[in-house]
Design an enzyme around this catalytic site. Structure first.
Site, PDB file in Angstrom:
ATOM      1  N   ASN A 108      -7.368   4.309   9.178  1.00  0.00           N
ATOM      2  CA  ASN A 108      -6.707   3.145   9.763  1.00  0.00           C
ATOM      3  C   ASN A 108      -6.619   3.180  11.284  1.00  0.00           C
ATOM      4  OD1 ASN A 108      -4.842   5.311   8.855  1.00  0.00           O
ATOM      5  ND2 ASN A 108      -3.323   4.120  10.006  1.00  0.00           N
ATOM      6  N   HIS A 162      -1.611  -7.791   2.840  1.00  0.00           N
ATOM      7  CA  HIS A 162      -1.458  -8.319   4.196  1.00  0.00           C
ATOM      8  C   HIS A 162      -2.534  -7.871   5.172  1.00  0.00           C
ATOM      9  CE1 HIS A 162       0.481  -4.901   6.529  1.00  0.00           C
ATOM     10  NE2 HIS A 162       0.599  -4.452   5.296  1.00  0.00           N
ATOM     11  N   THR A 166      11.309  -7.163 -11.736  1.00  0.00           N
ATOM     12  CA  THR A 166      10.746  -8.509 -11.801  1.00  0.00           C
ATOM     13  C   THR A 166       9.630  -8.672 -10.776  1.00  0.00           C
ATOM     14  OG1 THR A 166      12.877  -9.392 -12.508  1.00  0.00           O
ATOM     15  CG2 THR A 166      11.260 -10.963 -11.659  1.00  0.00           C
ATOM     16  N   GLN A 217      -7.658  -0.172   4.143  1.00  0.00           N
ATOM     17  CA  GLN A 217      -8.427  -0.649   5.294  1.00  0.00           C
ATOM     18  C   GLN A 217      -9.882  -0.945   4.956  1.00  0.00           C
ATOM     19  OE1 GLN A 217      -7.268  -1.562   8.124  1.00  0.00           O
ATOM     20  NE2 GLN A 217      -5.213  -0.698   8.101  1.00  0.00           N
ATOM     21  N   CYS A 242       2.745   1.763  11.254  1.00  0.00           N
ATOM     22  CA  CYS A 242       3.767   2.482  10.493  1.00  0.00           C
ATOM     23  C   CYS A 242       4.346   3.664  11.262  1.00  0.00           C
ATOM     24  CB  CYS A 242       3.185   2.967   9.164  1.00  0.00           C
ATOM     25  SG  CYS A 242       2.686   1.627   8.067  1.00  0.00           S
ATOM     26  N   GLY A 302       0.792  -1.213   0.000  1.00  0.00           N
ATOM     27  CA  GLY A 302       0.000   0.000   0.000  1.00  0.00           C
ATOM     28  C   GLY A 302       0.829   1.268   0.000  1.00  0.00           C
ATOM     29  N   THR A 303       1.931   1.260   0.738  1.00  0.00           N
ATOM     30  CA  THR A 303       2.765   2.463   0.812  1.00  0.00           C
ATOM     31  C   THR A 303       3.328   2.826  -0.550  1.00  0.00           C
ATOM     32  OG1 THR A 303       3.338   2.222   3.152  1.00  0.00           O
ATOM     33  CG2 THR A 303       4.907   3.413   1.771  1.00  0.00           C
TER      34      THR A 303
END
Length: 376
Positions: free
Chosen positions: A151, A203, A239, A181, A323, A71-72
């Site tokens: 969040n 995740h 990749t 979220q 975070c 997400g970041t």
């Protein structure tokens, strides 16, 4: 000691099927998806299958989904990429004052690059008012980025109303929403939200860490932030992490939004009622917030102190966004929460595996903490 994990907004346990898929792709379909031989072709098919599953989940075309490291990165790519692409038509960006740090700090960076960034404050309901956002839009506005679900508090923002209103006022405005979220916890369809850019992450839905996706609507320009390959149509070269992407798609396939929401709503209601009856406990989350998040404060006991007390009893919660690593919450500051309450804030976040036993263990731990922990 039985463990009670109630920190699912920080991360979730990877599902067995998702873990097995990652293992399979690491061991049996490990070729580079860009390789031209038959093994590379098989890996490429797995990649595109995952893209199809992800696109279908959000109602997007397959060509509009780009995989990222999470997400970041997706938020940074969306905001910086769109700002750079459209800066010749204007320099004004509108966001909220309580975005995730990956957006908040990116906006501060763009301010230093000469962009005018407007931070909309939450209203009295703890959410972002569509009217406040729309009123701030003018002919110089190039980007609006408002998160779907906060969040830390679970506040749900009116993204559809914001997007349609902003575009009505300035049809050239690009609208992004951080749905990390919200995805998997409510219906997310890009056609219904009317957004141009949308971020999701693996995740948070029982997939592995290290993978997420960015939706980029056809015709919308986003300039890359990294260079060196043709993967993801040069928008995000490098990749592809196929084992993670494949596992992400399995986690998406396992989603049962309605059932998971019912579980979370029952648990949140149960826990909120118990907490509200306790002296010195203040509920911070707005009334109509996400069923998956409950933020509250225990007066006089610092968050860190209570967290360690609970963890010693096998109960795992957080004091806000993982975070932030314990830094003072800009989210609660934006909400105007008094320092003594913000410093005592605890975030509980649910998933489909939680039960009332987890809530009871938390309540008992809070009671013991109120009785035994030193007050500030």
């Amino acid at each position: 000691m039985k463990e009670h994990y109630l920190d699912n907004s920080a991360t979730t346990q990877v599902s067995e099927a998702a873990a097995q898929k990652a293992f399979e792709l690491m061991r049996t379909k490990f070729a580079n998806p860009s390789s031209l031989h038959s093994m590379g072709f098989e890996a490429s098919k797995e990649l595109e299958s995952a893209r199809e599953i992800t696109a279908k989940a959000i109602g997007a075309d397959v060509s509009e989904v780009y995989f990222t490291s999470g997400g970041t990165e997706a938020n940074n790519l969306a905001i910086q990429g769109a700002a750079d692409a459209y800066r010749r038509t204007g320099n004004k960006i509108i966001t909220s004052a309580f975005e995730h740090s990956s957006i908040h700090e990116t906006m501060l960076y763009l301010q230093k690059q000469g962009f005018e960034v407007i931070f909309i404050q939450p209203d009295s309901t703890g959410c972002i008012s569509a009217k406040d956002v729309i009123d701030a839009v003018d002919d110089k506005t190039i980007l609006v980025s408002i998160m779907h679900t906060n969040n830390e508090t679970g506040a749900i923002n009116p993204i559809r109303e914001i997007a349609t209103g902003a575009k009505r006022k300035n049809p050239k405005v690009i609208v992004h929403t951080d749905s990390v979220q919200a995805f998997g916890k409510t219906e997310i369809k890009v056609s219904k939200l009317f957004v141009d850019l949308l971020t999701i992450s693996s995740h948070k839905i029982h997939g592995p860490k290290g993978v997420g996706a960015l939706y980029i609507k056809k015709g919308v320009r986003v300039l890359p932030r990294t260079f060196g390959g043709k993967q993801e149509k040069k928008i995000r070269p490098g990749t592809e992490a196929l084992p993670l992407i494949g596992a992400f798609s399995v986690a998406i396939s396992e989603l049962d939004v309605q059932k998971n929401t019912e579980i979370a709503r029952e648990l949140k209601t149960y826990l909120a009622e118990k907490l509200s009856s306790m002296d010195g406990v203040t509920i911070i989350s707005p009334e109509n917030s996400s069923p998956f998040i409950l933020n509250f404060s225990v007066s006089g006991i610092r968050s860190e102190t209570m967290l360690h007390h609970l963890a010693a009893r096998g109960v795992y919660v957080s004091s806000g966004s993982a975070c932030s690593k314990g830094a003072k919450s800009h989210v609660l500051s934006a909400l105007g929460i008094e320092d003594n309450i913000a410093d005592s804030a605890i975030r509980v976040s649910f998933c489909k595996h939680n039960t009332t036993d987890d809530c009871d263990a938390l309540i008992e731990g809070i009671r013991e903490g109120i009785e035994n922990l030193a007050r500030r």
